[in-house]
Design a protein around this motif. Structure first.
Motif, mmCIF file in Angstrom:
data_model
loop_
_atom_site.group_PDB
_atom_site.id
_atom_site.type_symbol
_atom_site.label_atom_id
_atom_site.label_comp_id
_atom_site.label_asym_id
_atom_site.label_seq_id
_atom_site.Cartn_x
_atom_site.Cartn_y
_atom_site.Cartn_z
ATOM 1 N N ASP A 60 30.640 33.229 43.561
ATOM 2 C CA ASP A 60 31.141 33.290 42.170
ATOM 3 C C ASP A 60 30.350 32.290 41.327
ATOM 4 O O ASP A 60 30.915 31.520 40.555
ATOM 5 C CB ASP A 60 32.652 32.982 42.169
ATOM 6 C CG ASP A 60 33.299 33.125 40.795
ATOM 7 O OD1 ASP A 60 32.712 33.804 39.923
ATOM 8 O OD2 ASP A 60 34.385 32.548 40.595
ATOM 9 N N HIS A 103 40.713 26.070 44.595
ATOM 10 C CA HIS A 103 40.174 26.702 45.801
ATOM 11 C C HIS A 103 38.839 26.060 46.130
ATOM 12 O O HIS A 103 38.245 25.383 45.289
ATOM 13 C CB HIS A 103 39.991 28.201 45.570
ATOM 14 C CG HIS A 103 39.348 28.510 44.237
ATOM 15 N ND1 HIS A 103 40.087 28.750 43.105
ATOM 16 C CD2 HIS A 103 38.060 28.580 43.840
ATOM 17 C CE1 HIS A 103 39.284 28.977 42.077
ATOM 18 N NE2 HIS A 103 38.044 28.869 42.486
ATOM 19 N N ASP A 199 39.157 23.649 36.442
ATOM 20 C CA ASP A 199 39.255 25.088 36.658
ATOM 21 C C ASP A 199 40.670 25.501 37.089
ATOM 22 O O ASP A 199 41.229 24.906 38.019
ATOM 23 C CB ASP A 199 38.253 25.463 37.761
ATOM 24 C CG ASP A 199 37.978 26.950 37.828
ATOM 25 O OD1 ASP A 199 37.429 27.482 36.853
ATOM 26 O OD2 ASP A 199 38.300 27.576 38.861
ATOM 27 N N LYS A 294 42.089 43.387 31.558
ATOM 28 C CA LYS A 294 41.004 43.252 30.582
ATOM 29 C C LYS A 294 40.108 44.480 30.534
ATOM 30 O O LYS A 294 39.218 44.556 29.695
ATOM 31 C CB LYS A 294 40.204 41.984 30.862
ATOM 32 C CG LYS A 294 39.283 42.051 32.061
ATOM 33 C CD LYS A 294 38.630 40.691 32.323
ATOM 34 C CE LYS A 294 37.225 40.616 31.785
ATOM 35 N NZ LYS A 294 36.526 39.374 32.167
ATOM 36 N N ASP A 330 33.061 33.140 30.803
ATOM 37 C CA ASP A 330 33.884 34.246 31.299
ATOM 38 C C ASP A 330 34.166 35.275 30.208
ATOM 39 O O ASP A 330 34.821 36.289 30.475
ATOM 40 C CB ASP A 330 35.259 33.729 31.767
ATOM 41 C CG ASP A 330 35.178 32.820 32.976
ATOM 42 O OD1 ASP A 330 34.242 32.970 33.784
ATOM 43 O OD2 ASP A 330 36.064 31.945 33.103
ATOM 44 N N ARG A 417 31.770 39.511 32.124
ATOM 45 C CA ARG A 417 31.381 38.102 32.011
ATOM 46 C C ARG A 417 29.873 37.948 31.924
ATOM 47 O O ARG A 417 29.372 36.927 31.441
ATOM 48 C CB ARG A 417 31.939 37.315 33.203
ATOM 49 C CG ARG A 417 33.440 37.521 33.388
ATOM 50 C CD ARG A 417 34.059 36.493 34.301
ATOM 51 N NE ARG A 417 33.556 36.537 35.667
ATOM 52 C CZ ARG A 417 34.003 35.735 36.633
ATOM 53 N NH1 ARG A 417 34.937 34.839 36.369
ATOM 54 N NH2 ARG A 417 33.519 35.820 37.861
HETATM 55 O O1 TEU Z 1 38.371 31.346 35.496
HETATM 56 C C1 TEU Z 1 39.748 31.490 35.587
HETATM 57 C C2 TEU Z 1 40.304 32.764 35.288
HETATM 58 O O2 TEU Z 1 41.506 32.897 35.124
HETATM 59 C C3 TEU Z 1 39.451 33.952 35.316
HETATM 60 O O3 TEU Z 1 40.202 34.958 35.926
HETATM 61 C C4 TEU Z 1 39.092 34.347 33.975
HETATM 62 O O4 TEU Z 1 40.237 34.551 33.202
HETATM 63 C C5 TEU Z 1 38.322 35.597 34.136
HETATM 64 O O5 TEU Z 1 37.079 35.222 34.640
HETATM 65 C C6 TEU Z 1 38.161 36.302 32.858
HETATM 66 O O6 TEU Z 1 37.635 37.544 33.155
HETATM 67 C C7 TEU Z 1 37.821 30.254 36.166
HETATM 68 C C8 TEU Z 1 36.339 30.172 35.893
HETATM 69 O O7 TEU Z 1 36.142 29.909 34.527
HETATM 70 C C9 TEU Z 1 35.686 31.420 36.363
HETATM 71 O O8 TEU Z 1 34.326 31.459 36.061
HETATM 72 C C10 TEU Z 1 35.890 31.478 37.858
HETATM 73 O O9 TEU Z 1 35.379 32.683 38.344
HETATM 74 C C11 TEU Z 1 37.360 31.367 38.235
HETATM 75 O O10 TEU Z 1 38.023 30.321 37.556
HETATM 76 C C12 TEU Z 1 37.481 31.057 39.694
HETATM 77 O O11 TEU Z 1 37.033 29.761 39.951
#
Ligand code: TEU
Length: 566
Positions: A60, A103, A199, A294, A330, A417
């Motif tokens: 990720d 995590h 995060d 989404k 994101d 994203r």
């Molecule tokens: O994102 C948190 C999160 O809730 C994501 O589900 C976000 O809303 C989604 O990417 C939107 O489509 C954080 C980080 O910003 C993201 O880049 C990570 O992938 C995620 O946590 C896991 O660590």
């Protein structure tokens, strides 16, 4: 109101993989960032929020960390990091790290140990459960598709992962785990970093009952969020973290807290709570999807957006502090989403959005490229995407026959994203000056028109508009500390508000539409000593009723501002 440096700051988010590649391997790196610090200094930002640069298998893009105290080799070395931090500090720029502790990666040493045996000392660093009659312990769906539970052959149990199966959730119930995290944070603070963006920090405490979630419509999985969003012990953990680490340094802390209400936000970021400085709320950027979240092609609704933004301004006033953003790594590109990315209106609407955001009360965040008005990429083929979320949902929803491939491609064009992750557009040379090699994700072909080199040289560019907006904050305390008052709340296309501090008032008017719109101007801004502060048209004075150009934005002050500030 209490003053604080992080209230007065403008933050710039760097997504390192896509910022600048110094060694031609197609992936951005830390040396690449160091080389561009002068650019950031020119823009005038105060703080960098650096998305993860830690050791990671990159399932990720670094939000899956396998060693919290090491740097991912393609990004560079710890020496490169120290150099970047030193060079940033020399320029008066602070550095905030991304802290991903809901995590880890499944390749983290703790998890490798944990999965070995039920009695391994690290077993309880993660969340292991027995199945229910051969099925997963709960019906929860993971954020990137599939179940939140992964079966593990070795010990014949399931482990929890709210995100991908390579991102097992850490078990915050375990005190030994918490100690390890505080130790690691202390190590970074001692190194001199200036804070943390945390995060999904509101997901660290899980309701220990592990109840099934509600299943909506044709959705394949239940929604487990009531069991882990703002869970039972989250405030206890954050207060402990604050006591053990945060309170010992002068830091900026911002929690990423999806699905947070203003009431919850006041608990996380209330001035008297001893937790965090501020949180990212997502109400204004959550698409109004249906059963597929989404994955929709719907555009945002201005009236709803406006109601949300006003409510956050009003309800946090004097109690907690807002973080202000329209995009991040994101989210889609803000100009494509809330403005208009056609050549006719792109620059105009990007400046309007910047005015709107930076004049609100709170700490504004600029996402890399936003200061150039970078746009969504509109990929035509699924093979062009790299993001795990986009790829997994494409597969899951089209294979289950829930969405057609064409429709899913249209959803991705709006909300993937990867829109935010295409490489930074530095100049009009090959690969937009991002890399000498083959970029890991395609460069947006519009880099010939949209790039930093061009914008630095053009006085009326989006970049120079941001620069001016940011400099206003440095001179005029009203931008940071002035109170907020919404005007014309029912107007269907114009967002207008006032800021006030001492005897000074600022009027902010932003037209979110491609049409001419009319707005009535409060009397005091018609007085002779009222003066333009910043705007994206030729307008320099006001009349009782103003006809706004498409995407026009302006700020007027009454009485006039002085050079030295007020
Ligand atoms: O994102 C948190 C999160 O809730 C994501 O589900 C976000 O809303 C989604 O990417 C939107 O489509 C954080 C980080 O910003 C993201 O880049 C990570 O992938 C995620 O946590 C896991 O660590």
């Amino acid at each position: 109101m209490n003053k604080a440096w992080w209230k007065e700051a403008v933050v710039y988010q760097i997504y390192p993989r896509s910022f600048h590649d110094s060694n031609g391997d197609g992936v951005g790196d830390i040396k690449g960032i160091t080389q561009k610090l002068d650019y950031l200094q020119e823009l005038g930002i105060d703080v960098i929020w650096l998305s993860p640069v830690y050791e990671s298998p990159m399932d990720d893009n670094g939000y899956d960390i396998s060693d919290y105290m090491a740097i991912y080799s393609q990004f560079g070395t710890m020496e490169d990091f120290d150099e970047m931090l030193g060079e940033a500090h020399k320029r008066g720029i602070k550095l905030v790290m991304d802290l991903v502790v809901n995590h880890s990666s499944d390749e983290h040493r703790w998890f490798l140990e944990s999965r070995k045996a039920k009695d391994n000392p690290y077993r309880d660093f993660y969340i292991w459960k027995e199945g229910r009659q051969g099925k997963e312990p709960t019906n929860w769906g993971a954020m990137f598709g599939g179940s939140t539970w992964e079966w593990d052959e070795q010990t014949q149990m399931y482990y929890l992962h709210l995100f991908s199966r390579k991102q097992p959730d850490l078990n915050w119930e375990n005190e030994a785990l918490r100690r390890e995290i505080y130790r690691m944070m202390t190590w970074w603070c001692d190194k001199g970093v200036d804070g943390f963006r945390m995060d999904v920090i509101n997901m660290i405490s899980k309701d220990q009952r592990y109840l099934d979630g509600e299943k909506r419509g044709a959705a394949l999985y239940g929604d487990g969020s009531p069991s882990f969003m703002n869970g039972p012990r989250v405030h206890e953990y954050l207060q402990e973290m604050n006591r053990e680490v945060l309170s010992k340094y002068d830091l900026m802390t911002v929690g990423e807290t999806p699905a947070v209400s203003t009431e919850e936000a006041k608990r996380y970021a209330g001035a008297d709570r001893g937790e965090l400085n501020m949180v990212f709320q997502f109400e204004h950027v959550d698409p109004e999807g249906g059963e597929f979240g989404k994955w929709t092609t719907k555009r945002y609704r201005f009236s709803k957006f406006k109601e949300i933004m006003i409510r956050w301004q009003e309800e946090l006033a004097g109690k907690a502090w807002n973080s202000l953003f329209l995009g991040n790594h994101d989210q889609p590109r803000s100009v494509s989403r809330f403005g208009n990315d056609t050549p006719e209106f792109r620059e105009q609407s990007a400046k309007m959005l910047a005015t709107f955001l930076h004049m609100l009360q709170g700490t504004p965040y600029v996402y890399q490229g936003e200061e150039l008005g970078m746009t969504n990429i509109y990929f035509q083929d699924i093979s062009q995407y790299r993001d795990i979320e986009s790829l997994q949902y494409y597969k899951e929803l089209t294979e289950a026959g829930l969405l057609s491939k064409e429709h899913m491609m249209a959803c991705l064009a709006q909300y993937s994203r990867d829109n935010a992750r295409t490489p930074m557009q530095w100049d009009s040379s090959r690969n937009a000056g991002f890399s000498q090699g083959e970029p890991w994700l395609e460069v947006n072909p519009n880099y010939l028109e949209i790039n930093a080199e061009d914008q630095l040289s053009r006085e009326n560019s989006v970049f120079n508009y941001y620069k001016k907006l940011i400099s206003l904050r440095k001179v005029h305390p009203i931008v940071t500390y002035g109170s907020f008052c919404a005007l014309a709340p029912e107007h269907p296309a114009v967002f207008a508000y006032m800021r006030e501090l001492g005897g000074q008032s600022w009027l902010v008017v932003c037209n979110f539409a491609a049409d001419l719109e009319t707005i009535e101007i409060p009397k005091r801004f018609l007085a002779p000593d009222s003066q333009l502060v910043i705007g994206n048209t030729e307008r320099t004075s006001l009349t009782p009723s103003v006809e706004l150009a498409p995407y026009e934005a302006f700020v007027f002050s009454s009485p006039a501002v002085t050079e030295a500030g007020v």
